[in-house]
Design a protein around this motif. Structure first.
Motif, PDB file in Angstrom:
ATOM      1  N   THR A   1      -2.134 -32.500   8.270  1.00 44.66           N
ATOM      2  CA  THR A   1      -0.927 -31.764   8.636  1.00 44.66           C
ATOM      3  C   THR A   1       0.320 -32.514   8.201  1.00 44.66           C
ATOM      4  O   THR A   1       1.283 -31.921   7.681  1.00 44.66           O
ATOM      5  CB  THR A   1      -0.890 -31.524  10.151  1.00 44.66           C
ATOM      6  OG1 THR A   1      -2.051 -30.780  10.549  1.00 44.66           O
ATOM      7  CG2 THR A   1       0.359 -30.769  10.556  1.00 44.66           C
TER       8      THR A   1
ATOM      9  N   ASP B   1       2.536 -18.741  16.219  1.00 44.92           N
ATOM     10  CA  ASP B   1       1.342 -18.479  15.420  1.00 44.92           C
ATOM     11  C   ASP B   1       0.905 -19.783  14.744  1.00 44.92           C
ATOM     12  O   ASP B   1       1.701 -20.423  14.053  1.00 44.92           O
ATOM     13  CB  ASP B   1       1.652 -17.422  14.362  1.00 44.92           C
ATOM     14  CG  ASP B   1       0.412 -17.011  13.565  1.00 44.92           C
ATOM     15  OD1 ASP B   1      -0.639 -17.659  13.720  1.00 44.92           O
ATOM     16  OD2 ASP B   1       0.514 -16.060  12.778  1.00 44.92           O
ATOM     17  N   PRO B   2      -0.354 -20.213  14.904  1.00 43.06           N
ATOM     18  CA  PRO B   2      -0.810 -21.450  14.241  1.00 43.06           C
ATOM     19  C   PRO B   2      -0.649 -21.428  12.729  1.00 43.06           C
ATOM     20  O   PRO B   2      -0.516 -22.482  12.107  1.00 43.06           O
ATOM     21  CB  PRO B   2      -2.292 -21.527  14.640  1.00 43.06           C
ATOM     22  CG  PRO B   2      -2.402 -20.724  15.892  1.00 43.06           C
ATOM     23  CD  PRO B   2      -1.387 -19.631  15.758  1.00 43.06           C
TER      24      PRO B   2
ATOM     25  N   SER C   1       7.127 -27.479  19.491  1.00 46.26           N
ATOM     26  CA  SER C   1       5.927 -26.808  20.010  1.00 46.26           C
ATOM     27  C   SER C   1       4.928 -27.761  20.649  1.00 46.26           C
ATOM     28  O   SER C   1       3.798 -27.361  20.929  1.00 46.26           O
ATOM     29  CB  SER C   1       5.230 -26.049  18.872  1.00 46.26           C
ATOM     30  OG  SER C   1       4.930 -26.939  17.815  1.00 46.26           O
TER      31      SER C   1
ATOM     32  N   GLY D   1       1.469 -27.874  19.177  1.00 43.39           N
ATOM     33  CA  GLY D   1       0.715 -26.636  19.092  1.00 43.39           C
ATOM     34  C   GLY D   1       1.409 -25.621  18.184  1.00 43.39           C
ATOM     35  O   GLY D   1       2.371 -25.955  17.500  1.00 43.39           O
ATOM     36  N   PRO D   2       0.920 -24.405  18.179  1.00 46.90           N
ATOM     37  CA  PRO D   2      -0.280 -23.944  18.890  1.00 46.90           C
ATOM     38  C   PRO D   2      -1.559 -24.360  18.156  1.00 46.90           C
ATOM     39  O   PRO D   2      -1.621 -24.329  16.937  1.00 46.90           O
ATOM     40  CB  PRO D   2      -0.122 -22.423  18.876  1.00 46.90           C
ATOM     41  CG  PRO D   2       0.721 -22.151  17.665  1.00 46.90           C
ATOM     42  CD  PRO D   2       1.636 -23.326  17.489  1.00 46.90           C
ATOM     43  N   TYR D   3      -2.540 -24.780  18.912  1.00 44.13           N
ATOM     44  CA  TYR D   3      -3.842 -25.229  18.430  1.00 44.13           C
ATOM     45  C   TYR D   3      -3.690 -26.282  17.342  1.00 44.13           C
ATOM     46  O   TYR D   3      -4.211 -26.136  16.242  1.00 44.13           O
ATOM     47  CB  TYR D   3      -4.690 -24.054  17.930  1.00 44.13           C
ATOM     48  CG  TYR D   3      -6.158 -24.436  17.734  1.00 44.13           C
ATOM     49  CD1 TYR D   3      -6.941 -24.826  18.810  1.00 44.13           C
ATOM     50  CD2 TYR D   3      -6.729 -24.411  16.473  1.00 44.13           C
ATOM     51  CE1 TYR D   3      -8.267 -25.188  18.631  1.00 44.13           C
ATOM     52  CE2 TYR D   3      -8.058 -24.767  16.283  1.00 44.13           C
ATOM     53  CZ  TYR D   3      -8.819 -25.159  17.363  1.00 44.13           C
ATOM     54  OH  TYR D   3     -10.130 -25.525  17.171  1.00 44.13           O
ATOM     55  N   TYR D   4      -2.962 -27.359  17.661  1.00 42.02           N
ATOM     56  CA  TYR D   4      -2.782 -28.527  16.788  1.00 42.02           C
ATOM     57  C   TYR D   4      -2.076 -28.205  15.466  1.00 42.02           C
ATOM     58  O   TYR D   4      -2.082 -29.023  14.551  1.00 42.02           O
ATOM     59  CB  TYR D   4      -4.128 -29.186  16.466  1.00 42.02           C
ATOM     60  CG  TYR D   4      -4.886 -29.687  17.667  1.00 42.02           C
ATOM     61  CD1 TYR D   4      -4.599 -30.921  18.225  1.00 42.02           C
ATOM     62  CD2 TYR D   4      -5.894 -28.923  18.239  1.00 42.02           C
ATOM     63  CE1 TYR D   4      -5.298 -31.397  19.333  1.00 42.02           C
ATOM     64  CE2 TYR D   4      -6.599 -29.383  19.341  1.00 42.02           C
ATOM     65  CZ  TYR D   4      -6.295 -30.619  19.884  1.00 42.02           C
ATOM     66  OH  TYR D   4      -6.985 -31.074  20.983  1.00 42.02           O
ATOM     67  N   ALA D   5      -1.446 -27.051  15.356  1.00 40.08           N
ATOM     68  CA  ALA D   5      -0.839 -26.653  14.081  1.00 40.08           C
ATOM     69  C   ALA D   5       0.307 -27.566  13.678  1.00 40.08           C
ATOM     70  O   ALA D   5       0.558 -27.768  12.482  1.00 40.08           O
ATOM     71  CB  ALA D   5      -0.349 -25.210  14.159  1.00 40.08           C
ATOM     72  N   THR D   6       1.021 -28.134  14.641  1.00 36.36           N
ATOM     73  CA  THR D   6       2.144 -29.023  14.346  1.00 36.36           C
ATOM     74  C   THR D   6       1.908 -30.429  14.889  1.00 36.36           C
ATOM     75  O   THR D   6       2.871 -31.178  15.095  1.00 36.36           O
ATOM     76  CB  THR D   6       3.448 -28.452  14.931  1.00 36.36           C
ATOM     77  OG1 THR D   6       3.307 -28.300  16.359  1.00 36.36           O
ATOM     78  CG2 THR D   6       3.787 -27.106  14.327  1.00 36.36           C
TER      79      THR D   6
END
Length: 331
Positions: free
Chosen positions: A113, A190-191, A274, A277-282
């Protein structure tokens, strides 16, 4: 332009050395005395650096080899187990699953990421700052106003910027209110698009800082070089390629290295925007270090991740330094 041959330079150097020697003899000083004075002037900074920066870094390196209890401020020596736990399973040994599934190995996923974030932001920050600097270096009406406007995002704290951009990109935010209904989207939630929101915020805030560095570099280029190029019939593109760009070599090196280091150390805007998140996206690597070390109390594990990231940044910076063009333009 630079003098051809070494006679003029050698004569100037000898004259300067004689003047320094004469002044030193009259004042009763010597080269050793000058060196001592220089060291004494640097000593306060060296002491502050050692106490407040180098000392904590070395202590964190020591902690990385322990299972550390932050409340008791003590730990149990476990050797390199923290480093092994951070790196296992390796992506290449597990069908590259850690790069696509954060539950397989969160460190590798956060590193991916961070790399995506760096690739998406650094070129835009650098070339955007250069483009703005080139425009504002010319005689433009209201140039000072434009400079202040582009630099203004740098004056905002990362937390304030993150809160503002999260509001812009929310499902009921300003961005969606300006878009047609079929394009409305929860950009921050949104991821698949949350990281793009952080990247957009970083580019918006980073162009102004790079603009200042490039403006300083542009103003140090002698106008005589441009006049000579115009007389030779050089177009605007050729003047940029053969005059502007070579003379910005040191500025380019500094801006590129600092931008990449800053990208790999991104933390505050990702946390406030965030919280990873969401779901480790950031979830960037530094944010993951913070979560493991301070939220979960695994100080040794977090310190091991921090030093692995340090090794990566150091290797890149050293490579850039060793391979950059060392030649300086002479006038």
């Amino acid at each position: 332009m630079a003098f051809e041959g070494g006679e003029r330079g050698t004569t100037d150097e000898r004259l300067t050395a004689r003047l320094r020697t004469g002044v030193g003899e009259r004042l009763g000083t010597s080269d050793e005395h000058d060196t001592l004075v220089g060291v004494l002037f640097c000593l306060p900074n060296l002491v502050a650096f050692s106490i407040f920066l180098l000392g904590p870094v070395l202590y964190a390196f020591y902690i990385s080899f322990h299972e550390w209890n932050i409340l008791a401020n003590e730990g149990t020596w476990i050797g390199i187990q923290n480093y092994v736990a951070v790196l296992q399973p390796a992506p290449w040994a597990n069908d590259w699953a850690p790069l696509t599934d954060p539950t397989a190995n969160t460190f590798w996923y956060s590193l991916k990421t961070t790399v995506v974030y760096a690739i998406g932001t650094v070129p835009l920050q650098i070339y955007g700052g250069l483009a703005v600097a080139l425009m504002l270096d010319k005689r433009v009406r209201g140039k000072k106003v434009y400079r202040a406007a582009f630099f203004m995002p740098m004056m905002l704290s990362g937390a304030a910027s993150a809160v503002m951009w999260r509001w812009f990109l929310a499902a009921d935010g300003i961005i969606n209110s300006l878009l047609p209904s079929f394009l409305e989207h929860n950009w921050a939630g949104d991821p698949g698009t949350a990281l793009m929101g952080v990247m957009l915020m970083a580019v918006w805030g980073g162009i102004g800082g790079n603009m200042i560095f490039f403006l300083a570099g542009l103003q140090n280029i002698p106008e005589e070089l441009y006049e000579a190029a115009r007389i030779d019939g050089a177009t605007g593109w050729h003047r940029f390629r053969h005059v502007t760009w070579p003379n910005l070599g040191n500025t380019n090196f500094f801006v590129i290295v600092m931008a990449i280091i800053s990208a790999f150390q991104v933390f505050g805007i990702a946390l406030v925007f965030s919280q990873g998140g969401p779901y480790y996206a950031t979830t960037t690597t530094v944010l993951l270090v913070y979560q493991r070390a301070f939220e979960e109390g695994a100080m040794g594990y977090g310190a091991a991740m921090a030093f692995l990231l340090f090794c990566l940044i150091f290797a890149f910076s050293y490579y850039q330094y060793k391979n950059r063009d060392q030649a300086e333009v002479g006038y």
